[in-house]
Design a protein around this motif. Structure first.
Motif, PDB file in Angstrom:
ATOM      1  N   ASP A  85     -45.762   4.454  18.891  1.00  0.00           N
ATOM      2  CA  ASP A  85     -44.371   4.872  18.349  1.00  0.00           C
ATOM      3  C   ASP A  85     -43.328   4.563  19.289  1.00  0.00           C
ATOM      4  O   ASP A  85     -42.134   5.098  19.176  1.00  0.00           O
ATOM      5  CB  ASP A  85     -44.377   6.262  18.040  1.00  0.00           C
ATOM      6  N   ALA A  86     -43.696   3.748  20.408  1.00  0.00           N
ATOM      7  CA  ALA A  86     -42.613   3.521  21.456  1.00  0.00           C
ATOM      8  C   ALA A  86     -41.297   2.914  20.765  1.00  0.00           C
ATOM      9  O   ALA A  86     -40.188   3.146  21.316  1.00  0.00           O
ATOM     10  CB  ALA A  86     -43.216   2.543  22.563  1.00  0.00           C
ATOM     11  N   GLU A  87     -41.562   2.072  20.180  1.00  0.00           N
ATOM     12  CA  GLU A  87     -40.420   1.241  19.436  1.00  0.00           C
ATOM     13  C   GLU A  87     -39.332   2.032  18.693  1.00  0.00           C
ATOM     14  O   GLU A  87     -38.304   2.022  18.391  1.00  0.00           O
ATOM     15  CB  GLU A  87     -40.864  -0.301  18.813  1.00  0.00           C
ATOM     16  N   PHE A  88     -40.242   2.913  17.767  1.00  0.00           N
ATOM     17  CA  PHE A  88     -39.741   3.779  16.632  1.00  0.00           C
ATOM     18  C   PHE A  88     -38.785   4.843  17.582  1.00  0.00           C
ATOM     19  O   PHE A  88     -37.558   5.095  17.155  1.00  0.00           O
ATOM     20  CB  PHE A  88     -40.622   4.306  15.689  1.00  0.00           C
ATOM     21  N   ASP A  89     -39.443   5.080  18.585  1.00  0.00           N
ATOM     22  CA  ASP A  89     -38.696   6.315  19.567  1.00  0.00           C
ATOM     23  C   ASP A  89     -37.707   5.726  19.939  1.00  0.00           C
ATOM     24  O   ASP A  89     -36.405   6.600  20.268  1.00  0.00           O
ATOM     25  CB  ASP A  89     -39.832   6.862  20.427  1.00  0.00           C
ATOM     26  N   ARG A  90     -37.609   4.505  20.571  1.00  0.00           N
ATOM     27  CA  ARG A  90     -36.363   4.127  21.237  1.00  0.00           C
ATOM     28  C   ARG A  90     -35.237   3.954  19.862  1.00  0.00           C
ATOM     29  O   ARG A  90     -34.165   4.395  20.405  1.00  0.00           O
ATOM     30  CB  ARG A  90     -36.639   2.755  21.969  1.00  0.00           C
ATOM     31  N   LYS A  91     -35.679   3.277  19.092  1.00  0.00           N
ATOM     32  CA  LYS A  91     -34.595   3.241  17.931  1.00  0.00           C
ATOM     33  C   LYS A  91     -34.100   4.345  17.358  1.00  0.00           C
ATOM     34  O   LYS A  91     -32.860   4.233  17.256  1.00  0.00           O
ATOM     35  CB  LYS A  91     -35.380   2.318  16.721  1.00  0.00           C
ATOM     36  N   HIS A  92     -34.656   5.602  17.335  1.00  0.00           N
ATOM     37  CA  HIS A  92     -34.202   6.774  16.757  1.00  0.00           C
ATOM     38  C   HIS A  92     -33.790   7.814  17.867  1.00  0.00           C
ATOM     39  O   HIS A  92     -33.663   8.966  17.590  1.00  0.00           O
ATOM     40  CB  HIS A  92     -35.219   7.272  15.601  1.00  0.00           C
ATOM     41  N   GLY A  93     -33.990   7.510  19.190  1.00  0.00           N
ATOM     42  CA  GLY A  93     -33.508   8.547  20.184  1.00  0.00           C
ATOM     43  C   GLY A  93     -34.450   9.656  20.425  1.00  0.00           C
ATOM     44  O   GLY A  93     -34.167  10.431  21.020  1.00  0.00           O
ATOM     45  N   PHE A  94     -35.774   9.333  20.079  1.00  0.00           N
ATOM     46  CA  PHE A  94     -36.841  10.162  20.748  1.00  0.00           C
ATOM     47  C   PHE A  94     -37.141   9.853  22.083  1.00  0.00           C
ATOM     48  O   PHE A  94     -36.850   8.883  22.630  1.00  0.00           O
ATOM     49  CB  PHE A  94     -38.132  10.234  19.901  1.00  0.00           C
ATOM     50  N   HIS A  95     -37.654  10.919  22.949  1.00  0.00           N
ATOM     51  CA  HIS A  95     -37.904  10.761  24.420  1.00  0.00           C
ATOM     52  C   HIS A  95     -39.485  10.764  24.498  1.00  0.00           C
ATOM     53  O   HIS A  95     -40.214  11.585  23.991  1.00  0.00           O
ATOM     54  CB  HIS A  95     -37.297  11.756  25.378  1.00  0.00           C
ATOM     55  N   SER A  96     -40.062   9.622  24.849  1.00  0.00           N
ATOM     56  CA  SER A  96     -41.514   9.980  25.414  1.00  0.00           C
ATOM     57  C   SER A  96     -41.672   8.900  26.733  1.00  0.00           C
ATOM     58  O   SER A  96     -40.719   8.253  26.930  1.00  0.00           O
ATOM     59  CB  SER A  96     -42.238   9.417  24.299  1.00  0.00           C
ATOM     60  N   ALA A  97     -42.679   9.043  27.387  1.00  0.00           N
ATOM     61  CA  ALA A  97     -42.901   8.211  28.387  1.00  0.00           C
ATOM     62  C   ALA A  97     -42.892   6.765  28.010  1.00  0.00           C
ATOM     63  O   ALA A  97     -42.385   5.952  28.773  1.00  0.00           O
ATOM     64  CB  ALA A  97     -44.332   8.635  29.325  1.00  0.00           C
ATOM     65  N   PRO A  98     -43.610   6.355  26.846  1.00  0.00           N
ATOM     66  CA  PRO A  98     -43.448   5.080  26.781  1.00  0.00           C
ATOM     67  C   PRO A  98     -42.116   4.373  26.192  1.00  0.00           C
ATOM     68  O   PRO A  98     -41.803   3.375  26.421  1.00  0.00           O
ATOM     69  CB  PRO A  98     -44.505   4.772  25.541  1.00  0.00           C
ATOM     70  N   ALA A  99     -41.461   5.226  25.592  1.00  0.00           N
ATOM     71  CA  ALA A  99     -40.043   4.868  25.036  1.00  0.00           C
ATOM     72  C   ALA A  99     -38.942   4.804  26.254  1.00  0.00           C
ATOM     73  O   ALA A  99     -38.095   3.929  26.277  1.00  0.00           O
ATOM     74  CB  ALA A  99     -39.356   5.965  24.131  1.00  0.00           C
ATOM     75  N   ASP A 100     -39.244   5.733  27.243  1.00  0.00           N
ATOM     76  CA  ASP A 100     -38.059   5.874  28.322  1.00  0.00           C
ATOM     77  C   ASP A 100     -38.827   4.802  29.635  1.00  0.00           C
ATOM     78  O   ASP A 100     -37.602   4.296  30.274  1.00  0.00           O
ATOM     79  CB  ASP A 100     -38.059   7.261  28.970  1.00  0.00           C
ATOM     80  N   LEU A 101     -39.912   4.943  29.837  1.00  0.00           N
ATOM     81  CA  LEU A 101     -40.286   4.330  30.968  1.00  0.00           C
ATOM     82  C   LEU A 101     -41.005   2.921  30.929  1.00  0.00           C
ATOM     83  O   LEU A 101     -41.057   1.946  31.665  1.00  0.00           O
ATOM     84  CB  LEU A 101     -41.405   5.027  31.567  1.00  0.00           C
ATOM     85  N   GLY A 102     -41.259   2.344  29.466  1.00  0.00           N
ATOM     86  CA  GLY A 102     -42.014   1.212  29.259  1.00  0.00           C
ATOM     87  C   GLY A 102     -43.371   1.606  29.104  1.00  0.00           C
ATOM     88  O   GLY A 102     -43.936   2.358  29.722  1.00  0.00           O
ATOM     89  N   GLU A 103     -44.279   0.621  28.073  1.00  0.00           N
ATOM     90  CA  GLU A 103     -45.515   0.805  28.054  1.00  0.00           C
ATOM     91  C   GLU A 103     -46.433   0.802  29.209  1.00  0.00           C
ATOM     92  O   GLU A 103     -47.173   1.821  29.454  1.00  0.00           O
ATOM     93  CB  GLU A 103     -46.086   0.228  26.783  1.00  0.00           C
ATOM     94  N   GLY A 104     -46.045  -0.134  30.047  1.00  0.00           N
ATOM     95  CA  GLY A 104     -46.959  -0.325  31.159  1.00  0.00           C
ATOM     96  C   GLY A 104     -46.839   0.888  32.276  1.00  0.00           C
ATOM     97  O   GLY A 104     -47.779   1.250  32.645  1.00  0.00           O
ATOM     98  N   ALA A 105     -45.698   1.332  32.565  1.00  0.00           N
ATOM     99  CA  ALA A 105     -45.526   2.285  33.343  1.00  0.00           C
ATOM    100  C   ALA A 105     -45.959   3.679  32.660  1.00  0.00           C
ATOM    101  O   ALA A 105     -46.657   4.710  33.402  1.00  0.00           O
ATOM    102  CB  ALA A 105     -43.918   2.581  33.657  1.00  0.00           C
ATOM    103  N   ALA A 106     -45.816   3.904  31.320  1.00  0.00           N
ATOM    104  CA  ALA A 106     -46.411   5.149  30.715  1.00  0.00           C
ATOM    105  C   ALA A 106     -47.976   5.025  30.803  1.00  0.00           C
ATOM    106  O   ALA A 106     -48.514   6.053  30.977  1.00  0.00           O
ATOM    107  CB  ALA A 106     -46.242   5.138  29.390  1.00  0.00           C
TER     108      ALA A 106
END
Length: 225
Positions: A193-214
């Motif tokens: 859900d990384a892309e969905f989270d970025r678009k809708h303002g959710f915070h997660s490690a993949p959304a905030d840090l990028g999938e590789g770093a997550a």
């Protein structure tokens, strides 16, 4: 689709839909570490009454936290194709029904904890608060993965305290390992859900840090485990 909010829908039907919402059978994932805590605290077979109360407490807090999470996320779940099929976005039950189910589950948890001991009853309130907090932390910080890890991580100590009301190192260390284990796979789960989270303002490690770093962080968590 049957509208479970209809006055013609029976109470048992609504209860069945609520159970489908929270998937109580999945509570089996938190039972092994809790039972490890029980095994640390007892020699031989545990007291059946205390074991039953502990299992009811585990079921209650699982259903309460899952229902609360579905209530808080219902609008966002409706926007996400992966979660739009859930019962609240589909209108199978109303938010009011879900709230009543959540409150009843929380009451079950507190009553079962009180039947264990006064210490368990006192600790039940911060434990419930932590379980419900996850639903809000993920709107503010990617550390939410470690909050849900902590919720699961307290189960070995909870199982221990249900039978032995004294703090001990063994279940605490097991709980710490469990914290990192759950946080790690929750980070992996959030990648979808990384892309969905970025678009809708959710915070997660993949959304905030990028999938590789997550994924690197998830690997570090599992090394810690």
């Amino acid at each position: 689709m049957l509208d479970a909010a209809s006055p013609h829908t029976s109470l048992w039907r609504r209860l069945a839909i609520c159970c489908r919402m929270v998937k109580p059978a999945h509570a089996v994932f938190v039972l092994p570490p809790a039972l490890c805590g029980v095994s640390f605290a007892t020699s031989g077979l545990p007291d059946p009454r205390l074991l039953f109360c502990m299992l009811m407490a585990m079921l209650g807090i699982w259903c309460a936290s899952m229902a609360y999470n579905r209530i808080v996320d219902r609008e966002q779940d409706a926007l996400n194709p992966r979660t739009a099929h859930r019962v609240l976005p589909r209108g199978e039950i109303t938010a009011s029904t879900a709230r009543w189910f959540c409150a009843a589950s929380a009451a079950l948890f507190l009553i079962a904890a009180a039947m264990l001991s006064s210490l368990c009853f006192m600790l039940a309130f911060p434990a419930l608060g932590l379980a419900l907090a996850y639903s809000h932390v993920k709107y503010h910080s990617w550390l939410c993965h470690f909050v849900i890890g902590a919720v699961t991580g307290i189960t070995p100590m909870a199982g221990w305290l249900a039978f032995n009301p004294e703090w001990a190192l063994g279940p605490a260390v097991l709980g710490l390992g469990l914290l990192f284990w759950v946080a790690g796979f929750d980070i992996i789960y959030a990648c979808q859900d990384a892309e969905f989270d970025r678009k809708h303002g959710f915070h997660s490690a993949p959304a905030d840090l990028g999938e590789g770093a997550a994924l690197a962080l998830a690997a570090l968590c599992h090394v810690n485990t």
